[in-house]
Scaffold this active site. Structure first.
Site, PDB file in Angstrom:
ATOM      1  N   ARG A 236      31.305 -11.620  22.614  1.00  0.00           N
ATOM      2  CA  ARG A 236      31.029 -12.325  23.503  1.00  0.00           C
ATOM      3  C   ARG A 236      30.622 -11.443  24.914  1.00  0.00           C
ATOM      4  NH1 ARG A 236      34.134 -14.408  20.202  1.00  0.00           N
ATOM      5  NH2 ARG A 236      35.312 -12.249  20.500  1.00  0.00           N
ATOM      6  N   THR A 237      31.232 -10.314  25.010  1.00  0.00           N
ATOM      7  CA  THR A 237      31.068  -9.473  26.065  1.00  0.00           C
ATOM      8  C   THR A 237      29.564  -8.973  26.005  1.00  0.00           C
ATOM      9  OG1 THR A 237      33.294  -8.913  26.384  1.00  0.00           O
ATOM     10  CG2 THR A 237      31.597  -7.520  27.786  1.00  0.00           C
TER      11      THR A 237
ATOM     12  N   LYS B 244      26.930  12.213  15.589  1.00  0.00           N
ATOM     13  CA  LYS B 244      26.691  13.522  15.341  1.00  0.00           C
ATOM     14  C   LYS B 244      27.462  14.345  16.170  1.00  0.00           C
ATOM     15  CE  LYS B 244      21.949  11.680  14.804  1.00  0.00           C
ATOM     16  NZ  LYS B 244      20.664  11.658  15.576  1.00  0.00           N
TER      17      LYS B 244
ATOM     18  N   ARG C 113      31.398  -0.251  26.720  1.00  0.00           N
ATOM     19  CA  ARG C 113      32.805  -0.414  26.231  1.00  0.00           C
ATOM     20  C   ARG C 113      32.925   0.604  25.070  1.00  0.00           C
ATOM     21  NH1 ARG C 113      34.767  -5.749  22.810  1.00  0.00           N
ATOM     22  NH2 ARG C 113      35.076  -6.151  25.119  1.00  0.00           N
TER      23      ARG C 113
ATOM     24  N   HIS D 138      39.366  -4.438  31.542  1.00  0.00           N
ATOM     25  CA  HIS D 138      38.314  -5.226  31.132  1.00  0.00           C
ATOM     26  C   HIS D 138      37.832  -6.076  32.330  1.00  0.00           C
ATOM     27  CE1 HIS D 138      35.337  -7.252  29.013  1.00  0.00           C
ATOM     28  NE2 HIS D 138      35.904  -7.736  27.905  1.00  0.00           N
TER      29      HIS D 138
END
Lengths: 312, 149
Positions: free
Chosen positions: A56-57, A85, A106, A134
């Site tokens: 959703r975000t 890496k 995120r 959030h």
């Protein structure tokens, strides 16, 4: 008096950095942005650095960018970034800021967005950092309450499920203190709201109560905020198994509630809301996910300095 | 009968006095000390100002500002005296700052500061006993959980 200039170039790391009048300004802007499409963000590039899965975000941000004529670069899992890496987050941010005008991050670690904002010369929006914060989910949740209930002030909000690890809950509880909300916390003992947050509520003199029965919490509630017990936050799988079915909202449980109860959920859901509830007229969780586009359109336009072309 | 302590006066060195009783060993562990220095530690000594106190005397070593900052977090109001040629050349009472960087590691294993090479950033929430809040993950840490890095 809040104006568009208060948002221009601003980082969005935690909800606690926003005053009540700024939040109200943003929610008003979101209402004006609901139907807006066009080329407001034409030529602007938004970087989406998603080191953890998101549906959703990420998609609502990408949809918002697309509807305003901008474009996105980025990745949707850590495995395809240079982190695989061994690159540090700080180095990734330094590289990507050269490709973009706004950075959406995120990350599984708490405080990652704060670090990114310190490193980057462009604005950073926290799209979830571990179990910490959030903020844009909180803005969407507040906007949903405003749209579904016609107000936020004085609402009686019941939070149910995983209140310990749920970052959406942590952010929303702290912001609701600005709106004189009454708060009821429903969870098993193990999944209680963290002590630090409870202490903050007490310090602020916020009226709240804790209980374990979902049925008993509902009769006076205006909003029910259900949450998923998040498997990914448990280090011990047996603990997760013990609590994953702690609450299920179905039509029989809803018999204890007012007809007008608005049912919210940050999604995804597993079994905590029965499918039969989806047809309830005030089951707002899918609309809540859709409101995310309007809120994120408004937020990005404000940060990038283009909102004045829309706002009356 | 008055109590006396069998510790010689320092010619050169550092004295941490008025440490909160019971904190001397933690304080000692937090300091960056060179090897082979004579150190005297007094624990639970009678004190005029405090009912009981701890004291640390370090021979032939001048504690740094960073050392002093750590002690201020463990035992606010302790005093640091720097001694040269049997004379106190500087004596300061130690107080925690409002905000500081580094010194301690965040105990939250999920904090970004545990994974990236970045110094912690701390807000002092309570001054006695000290508790601090990580400005990255917002975890509040009481002084007994401080891990000095």
């Amino acid at each position: 008096m809040v104006s568009v200039s208060d948002f221009a170039g601003r980082d969005v790391i935690t909800v606690n950095e926003f005053r009540r009048d700024e939040i109200v300004f943003l929610l008003d802007a979101a209402a004006q942005f609901e139907q807006v499409t066009g080329t407001l963000l034409a030529g602007r590039v938004i970087a989406t650095l998603f080191f953890e899965p998101s549906t959703r975000t990420r998609l609502s941000f990408e949809s918002a960018v697309g509807r305003l004529g901008g474009s996105c670069v980025g990745f949707a899992e850590a495995g395809v970034s240079s982190q695989a890496k061994g690159e540090s987050l700080a180095d990734t941010v330094r590289v990507v800021e050269g490709y973009s005008d706004l950075l959406l991050l995120r990350h599984p670690l708490e405080g990652a967005a704060r670090l990114a904002a310190e490193v980057a010369q462009i604005p950073v929006v926290n799209c979830g950092d571990g179990a910490h914060q959030h903020p844009t989910q909180t803005f969407v949740d507040l906007y949903t309450m405003q749209r579904e209930c016609g107000r936020i002030d004085g609402l009686h909000v019941v939070f149910a499920g995983d209140l310990r690890y749920g970052r959406a809950v942590h952010s929303l509880v702290s912001v609701l203190t600005l709106f004189n909300a009454r708060i009821t916390l429903v969870s098993p003992q193990f999944l209680r709201l963290p002590e630090e947050q409870r202490r903050t509520l007490e310090t602020l003199g916020v009226e709240y109560r804790e209980m374990e029965s979902l049925e008993a919490s509902l009769p006076e509630a205006d909003v029910l905020y259900m949450t998923r017990v998040q498997r990914e936050r448990f280090t011990d799988p047996t603990e997760y198994d013990k609590f994953k079915d702690a609450y299920t909202l179905d039509m029989s449980v809803l018999q204890n509630a007012r007809d007008s109860l608005a049912i919210l959920h940050p999604l995804p859901r597993v079994q905590e809301i029965a499918r039969e509830v989806d047809v309830h007229p005030h089951a707002a969780y899918f609309r809540q996910a859709h409101y995310g586009v309007a809120v994120r359109k408004a937020l990005m336009a404000l940060i990038l300095g283009h909102a004045d072309k829309v706002l009356a | 009968m008055s109590e006396t302590y069998l510790v010689n006066k320092l010619r050169d060195g550092s004295v941490l006095d008025h440490l909160r009783a019971g904190t001397a060993l933690r304080a000692l562990g937090a300091l960056n000390l060179p090897p082979e220095r004579t150190i005297s530690v007094g624990i639970y000594l009678k004190s005029g100002r405090l009912e009981r106190k701890d004291i640390i005397k370090i021979d032939s070593h001048q504690l740094t500002e960073e050392d002093a900052a750590k002690i201020a977090l463990i035992s606010p109001h302790a005093t640091l005296s720097l001694i040269r040629n049997f004379k106190v050349v500087n004596k300061i009472e130690l107080h925690p700052p409002l905000r500081f960087r580094g010194l301690i590691r965040c105990p939250n294993h999920a904090c970004i500061t545990r994974a990236e090479s970045v110094r912690g950033s701390w807000l002092v929430m309570e001054r006695e006993p000290v508790s601090v809040k990580c400005e990255y993950c917002d975890r509040t840490v009481p002084s007994d959980l401080f891990r000095f890095g």
